[in-house]
Write an enzyme that holds these catalytic residues in place. Structure first.
Site, PDB file in Angstrom:
ATOM      1  N   LYS A 183     -14.010 -14.701   8.737  1.00 61.47           N
ATOM      2  CA  LYS A 183     -13.105 -15.633   8.046  1.00 61.47           C
ATOM      3  C   LYS A 183     -12.889 -16.837   8.947  1.00 61.47           C
ATOM      4  O   LYS A 183     -12.359 -16.722  10.042  1.00 61.47           O
ATOM      5  CB  LYS A 183     -11.774 -14.953   7.751  1.00 61.47           C
ATOM      6  CG  LYS A 183     -10.701 -15.899   7.197  1.00 61.47           C
ATOM      7  CD  LYS A 183      -9.335 -15.214   7.096  1.00 61.47           C
ATOM      8  CE  LYS A 183      -8.239 -16.214   6.727  1.00 61.47           C
ATOM      9  NZ  LYS A 183      -6.900 -15.581   6.719  1.00 61.47           N
ATOM     10  N   ASP A 198      -6.349 -19.394  12.187  1.00 59.97           N
ATOM     11  CA  ASP A 198      -6.845 -18.618  11.052  1.00 59.97           C
ATOM     12  C   ASP A 198      -8.368 -18.554  10.992  1.00 59.97           C
ATOM     13  O   ASP A 198      -8.925 -17.961  10.084  1.00 59.97           O
ATOM     14  CB  ASP A 198      -6.286 -19.194   9.742  1.00 59.97           C
ATOM     15  CG  ASP A 198      -5.960 -18.108   8.729  1.00 59.97           C
ATOM     16  OD1 ASP A 198      -5.920 -16.925   9.109  1.00 59.97           O
ATOM     17  OD2 ASP A 198      -5.743 -18.439   7.549  1.00 59.97           O
ATOM     18  N   ASP A 217      -4.644 -23.336   7.678  1.00 60.06           N
ATOM     19  CA  ASP A 217      -4.110 -22.715   6.468  1.00 60.06           C
ATOM     20  C   ASP A 217      -2.701 -23.221   6.186  1.00 60.06           C
ATOM     21  O   ASP A 217      -1.731 -22.753   6.775  1.00 60.06           O
ATOM     22  CB  ASP A 217      -4.108 -21.191   6.627  1.00 60.06           C
ATOM     23  CG  ASP A 217      -3.602 -20.484   5.369  1.00 60.06           C
ATOM     24  OD1 ASP A 217      -3.578 -21.128   4.300  1.00 60.06           O
ATOM     25  OD2 ASP A 217      -3.248 -19.300   5.454  1.00 60.06           O
ATOM     26  N   ARG A 232      -9.111 -13.433   1.850  1.00 59.44           N
ATOM     27  CA  ARG A 232      -9.864 -12.382   1.146  1.00 59.44           C
ATOM     28  C   ARG A 232     -10.847 -12.979   0.158  1.00 59.44           C
ATOM     29  O   ARG A 232     -11.879 -12.369  -0.142  1.00 59.44           O
ATOM     30  CB  ARG A 232      -8.871 -11.455   0.439  1.00 59.44           C
ATOM     31  CG  ARG A 232      -8.027 -12.113  -0.633  1.00 59.44           C
ATOM     32  CD  ARG A 232      -6.769 -11.345  -0.962  1.00 59.44           C
ATOM     33  NE  ARG A 232      -5.829 -11.316   0.146  1.00 59.44           N
ATOM     34  CZ  ARG A 232      -4.658 -10.690   0.127  1.00 59.44           C
ATOM     35  NH1 ARG A 232      -4.297 -10.014  -0.947  1.00 59.44           N
ATOM     36  NH2 ARG A 232      -3.864 -10.708   1.167  1.00 59.44           N
ATOM     37  N   LYS A 260       3.170 -22.833   2.871  1.00 57.56           N
ATOM     38  CA  LYS A 260       3.964 -22.134   3.869  1.00 57.56           C
ATOM     39  C   LYS A 260       5.194 -22.959   4.241  1.00 57.56           C
ATOM     40  O   LYS A 260       5.210 -24.185   4.103  1.00 57.56           O
ATOM     41  CB  LYS A 260       3.130 -21.884   5.135  1.00 57.56           C
ATOM     42  CG  LYS A 260       1.945 -20.953   4.942  1.00 57.56           C
ATOM     43  CD  LYS A 260       1.164 -20.801   6.241  1.00 57.56           C
ATOM     44  CE  LYS A 260      -0.072 -19.931   6.051  1.00 57.56           C
ATOM     45  NZ  LYS A 260       0.273 -18.530   5.851  1.00 57.56           N
ATOM     46  N   ASP A 271      -1.988 -18.670  -0.957  1.00 60.65           N
ATOM     47  CA  ASP A 271      -1.906 -18.347   0.464  1.00 60.65           C
ATOM     48  C   ASP A 271      -2.580 -17.011   0.780  1.00 60.65           C
ATOM     49  O   ASP A 271      -2.593 -16.579   1.928  1.00 60.65           O
ATOM     50  CB  ASP A 271      -0.439 -18.315   0.918  1.00 60.65           C
ATOM     51  CG  ASP A 271      -0.291 -18.376   2.430  1.00 60.65           C
ATOM     52  OD1 ASP A 271      -1.244 -18.827   3.095  1.00 60.65           O
ATOM     53  OD2 ASP A 271       0.765 -17.979   2.950  1.00 60.65           O
TER      54      ASP A 271
END
Length: 531
Positions: free
Chosen positions: A277, A300, A282, A363, A289, A359
């Site tokens: 990833k 991230d 992010d 995945r 956020k 967010d």
């Protein structure tokens, strides 16, 4: 800017005067007590006498660690914690890193001597490396006065050097006299470079490490390894069906990308794919956020950074089977083109995903990556690594990454590798028949975020990725969530590089990695699935 410290591994103890080259000696108390003065005299004379050495060792009472000065502040001996539990590494790697950080002097040249058993040599060396990050944007002035930075006390424009040397204690309590081999030194040097590379990428802010910059780093190392990278980016991702990576990164000024490096030696028996990833920043997307949750989100990309470092070192150490590194790169940004909650994307698996939380983006990119590893690369062992969930820290803590896998035997191997490398792991529940229902959608094949956030969040996030690979995937799938171990305080740790090299050590030609690679052992339950 301040110059980063150079780390040099020596085959045996070298002769040096601590007044010229300060020395820090680290070991478990039981190993330090086995040492005779003449075995370390080359590092201590003429400043330290045998009596002073013996008195210093006798004064050590680690709780959990302790140190004793041998000569001013330039010769020090330090004892590691007396005990290491079954979920810790016997090398006491985290204590080594803390001691080195706190007690090296940052002068032009100094030495760290590690007193350990051979099985802990690799983890101990990696622990020292983690104490010396590469990235800094501090200027050479301490307080704006123009005085020299303490990291280069000599003021000669040369990078500080830390020599790392070993005293190996054998199982009978004797001291090995055979120096490290050239192959062992090369392994340690390439691993150190991989760890520091990963940490540097994670430490760099997005204005210096966006998708373009990350791709350039991949290409630089690919050129060094004589590998041609495959790059799919921008609208081509959407055209080729990578709805996860494209959907996450399409709002950013720099377009997202899937980048693949492939090492294909002759005679390969297995095909292993490492999927990382690489969210270079992010914001949370439109599910943005908060102001206190967003700082630090440059980290991230830690999974992809670790896989780049591990891939580089593995190839350098003579990886014998097919090895692919798949980098899922994007910036999860806010803009007119950003994915909206309620949007539906079709991922590379062909399955549709209703977005209920922008967010929960990691995945989505990983799902595309592991599916590509299966469909296009035909990998029979797939490992994805990601800073996936904040819940990982709740489940397994700050020091242990979480391992989720469809294979009980590989779970046991991964736990062994964590203890051998110092990149610790703890298992989380693999039970798709109970957890996949958290993603139920009325209009798509699944949603991307759980209905109940109190129901094994880290496991559920990994199960989402596995769903796109297919729960009937006949190969081995492993998922490592390392959201917390990726950093310590405000600095990256390079977590994951040593873990992967150890886990797949038996697939290399390197004797050192082969010696610490996990061995097959009977898992707690002989049956992977109960009918």
């Amino acid at each position: 800017m301040q110059m980063a410290t150079d780390i040099k591994f020596n085959a045996s103890l070298t002769i040096s005067d601590p007044q010229v080259q300060p020395v820090l000696i680290i070991g478990q108390l039981r190993h330090l007590n086995l040492l005779k003065f003449d075995q370390l005299a080359c590092k201590l004379e003429p400043r330290v006498s045998e009596e002073t050495f013996k008195n210093a060792i006798s004064c050590l009472h680690p709780a959990p660690t302790d140190k004793s000065s041998l000569y001013l502040d330039v010769a020090t001996v330090a004892a590691l914690p007396l005990k290491a539990s079954r979920h810790n590494t016997s090398s006491r790697a985290h204590a080594i890193t803390r001691l080195v950080k706190n007690h090296v002097l940052n002068v032009s040249e100094e030495c760290v001597v590690l007193v350990c058993q051979r099985e802990n040599l690799f983890a101990s060396a990696c622990a020292v490396v983690r104490a010396f990050p590469l990235y800094s944007r501090k200027t050479g002035s301490i307080n704006g006065s123009g005085s020299k930075s303490p990291c280069n006390a000599s003021g000669d424009g040369q990078a500080p050097i830390v020599n790392v040397e070993f005293v190996i204690v054998d199982k009978d309590g004797g001291i090995e006299t055979t120096p490290l081999t050239e192959q062992e030194l090369q392994c340690l040097e390439e691993t150190a470079r991989g760890i520091r590379l990963a940490a540097r990428i994670v430490d760099m802010p997005c204005n210096e490490m966006n998708v373009d910059h990350f791709i350039q780093n991949v290409c630089d190392f690919a050129k060094e390894l004589s590998i041609k990278p495959q790059i799919i980016r921008g609208d081509e991702l959407e055209q080729r069906g990578f709805g996860g990576i494209h959907g996450v990164g399409k709002a950013a000024a720099v377009p997202p990308a899937l980048v693949v490096l492939s090492h294909l030696p002759k005679g390969a028996q297995e095909t292993i794919a490492l999927v990382g990833k690489g969210i270079v920043y992010d914001t949370g997307g439109l599910s943005i956020k908060g102001k206190t949750a967003m700082p630090g989100m440059k980290r991230d990309c830690g999974g992809a950074a670790a896989i780049l470092g591990a891939f580089y070192a593995a190839v350098k150490c003579g990886f014998k089977d097919n090895l692919h590194a798949v980098f899922c790169l994007a910036e999860n940004s806010v803009g007119p083109n950003a994915t909206r909650p309620d949007d539906i994307h079709t991922l590379y698996s062909g399955r549709t995903v209703e977005i209920n939380n922008t967010d929960a983006e990691g995945r989505l990119v990983l799902a595309d990556g592991v599916c590509y590893a299966n469909k296009d690369l035909k990998a029979n062992i797939i490992l994805d690594m990601a800073t996936l969930t904040g819940a990982q820290g709740v489940a397994t803590g700050k020091y242990h990454g979480a391992i989720l896998t469809n294979s009980e035997s590989w779970e046991a191997k991964a736990l062994q590798a964590g203890r051998k490398s110092g990149d610790l792991l703890a298992p989380i529940i693999y039970c798709p028949e109970l957890h996949f229902s958290e993603f139920a959608s009325a209009v798509a094949d699944m949603k991307n975020s759980v209905a109940d956030r109190s129901n094994a969040q880290s496991s559920c996030a990994g199960i989402f990725v596995a769903a796109h690979l297919g729960f009937d995937y006949p190969g081995v799938w492993m998922h490592v969530d390392m959201a917390m171990p990726v950093n310590c305080g405000e600095r990256a740790t390079g977590y994951g590089v040593a873990l992967l090299l150890t886990l797949f050590g038996s697939y290399t030609k390197c004797a050192l990695l082969q010696s610490i690679a996990p061995v097959d052992e009977e898992p707690p339950s002989k049956r992977i699935c109960r009918d």
